[in-house]
Write a protein that holds these residues in place. Structure first.
Motif, PDB file in Angstrom:
ATOM      1  N   MET A   1       0.850  -1.165   0.000  1.00  0.00           N
ATOM      2  CA  MET A   1       0.000   0.000   0.000  1.00  0.00           C
ATOM      3  C   MET A   1       0.898   1.230   0.000  1.00  0.00           C
ATOM      4  N   SER A   2       0.551   2.224  -0.772  1.00  0.00           N
ATOM      5  CA  SER A   2       1.332   3.452  -0.852  1.00  0.00           C
ATOM      6  C   SER A   2       1.067   4.340   0.360  1.00  0.00           C
ATOM      7  N   PHE A   3       1.936   5.331   0.531  1.00  0.00           N
ATOM      8  CA  PHE A   3       1.738   6.264   1.631  1.00  0.00           C
ATOM      9  C   PHE A   3       0.461   7.075   1.436  1.00  0.00           C
ATOM     10  N   ALA A   4       0.130   7.399   0.196  1.00  0.00           N
ATOM     11  CA  ALA A   4      -1.112   8.134  -0.075  1.00  0.00           C
ATOM     12  C   ALA A   4      -2.320   7.282   0.299  1.00  0.00           C
ATOM     13  N   GLY A   5      -2.266   5.990   0.010  1.00  0.00           N
ATOM     14  CA  GLY A   5      -3.347   5.087   0.389  1.00  0.00           C
ATOM     15  C   GLY A   5      -3.492   4.967   1.893  1.00  0.00           C
ATOM     16  N   GLN A   6      -2.363   4.928   2.593  1.00  0.00           N
ATOM     17  CA  GLN A   6      -2.397   4.873   4.051  1.00  0.00           C
ATOM     18  C   GLN A   6      -2.975   6.163   4.631  1.00  0.00           C
ATOM     19  N   ASP A   7      -2.600   7.308   4.054  1.00  0.00           N
ATOM     20  CA  ASP A   7      -3.141   8.591   4.518  1.00  0.00           C
ATOM     21  C   ASP A   7      -4.642   8.669   4.281  1.00  0.00           C
ATOM     22  N   HIS A   8      -5.091   8.176   3.133  1.00  0.00           N
ATOM     23  CA  HIS A   8      -6.523   8.186   2.814  1.00  0.00           C
ATOM     24  C   HIS A   8      -7.299   7.328   3.808  1.00  0.00           C
ATOM     25  N   ALA A   9      -6.815   6.125   4.070  1.00  0.00           N
ATOM     26  CA  ALA A   9      -7.488   5.228   5.023  1.00  0.00           C
ATOM     27  C   ALA A   9      -7.477   5.828   6.427  1.00  0.00           C
ATOM     28  N   ALA A  10      -6.369   6.480   6.808  1.00  0.00           N
ATOM     29  CA  ALA A  10      -6.288   7.107   8.134  1.00  0.00           C
ATOM     30  C   ALA A  10      -7.267   8.272   8.250  1.00  0.00           C
ATOM     31  N   ALA A  11      -7.407   9.060   7.185  1.00  0.00           N
ATOM     32  CA  ALA A  11      -8.339  10.189   7.209  1.00  0.00           C
ATOM     33  C   ALA A  11      -9.778   9.705   7.330  1.00  0.00           C
ATOM     34  N   ILE A  12     -10.130   8.655   6.611  1.00  0.00           N
ATOM     35  CA  ILE A  12     -11.485   8.098   6.704  1.00  0.00           C
ATOM     36  C   ILE A  12     -11.693   7.498   8.090  1.00  0.00           C
ATOM     37  N   SER A  13     -10.685   6.852   8.651  1.00  0.00           N
ATOM     38  CA  SER A  13     -10.795   6.307  10.013  1.00  0.00           C
ATOM     39  C   SER A  13     -11.059   7.413  11.023  1.00  0.00           C
TER      40      SER A  13
END
Length: 100
Positions: A1-13
């Motif tokens: 998973m890319s860092f952008a994907g991790q940031d997106h999932a963290a923001a939704i969380s």
């Protein structure tokens, strides 16, 4: 998973943690960000009010749970079914729910 994907999932969380609502899908209770769509109302031949409402439940799916079209869901005591699944990133899903 890319860092952008991790940031997106963290923001939704974070969004779900702040204003998430509980929804039950296939007997499992999860927290989701709910977007309530339009409610349509039609009269039936029996005089009953038939209200159809479309919801979008945005969830973070880190556990690898598999959701499918026609899965059953309950939100606010109303039975619904999954009619569309839109992956919005590596671990973020947008599930469209309609009255069952």
């Amino acid at each position: 998973m890319s860092f952008a994907g991790q940031d997106h999932a963290a923001a939704i969380s974070d969004l779900i943690a702040i204003e998430g609502k509980t929804i039950e899908i296939n007997g499992r209770k999860i927290k989701a960000h709910i977007i309530e769509g339009n409610t349509t109302q039609e009269a039936s031949e029996f005089g009953l009010n038939n209200r159809d409402q479309e919801l979008t439940a945005i969830i973070v799916n880190r556990g690898g749970d598999l959701y499918q079209i026609e899965d059953r869901a309950i939100y606010k005591g109303i039975r619904r079914k999954v009619t569309e699944i839109d992956p919005s990133g590596d671990h973020v899903l947008a599930l469209t729910l309609e009255n069952d």
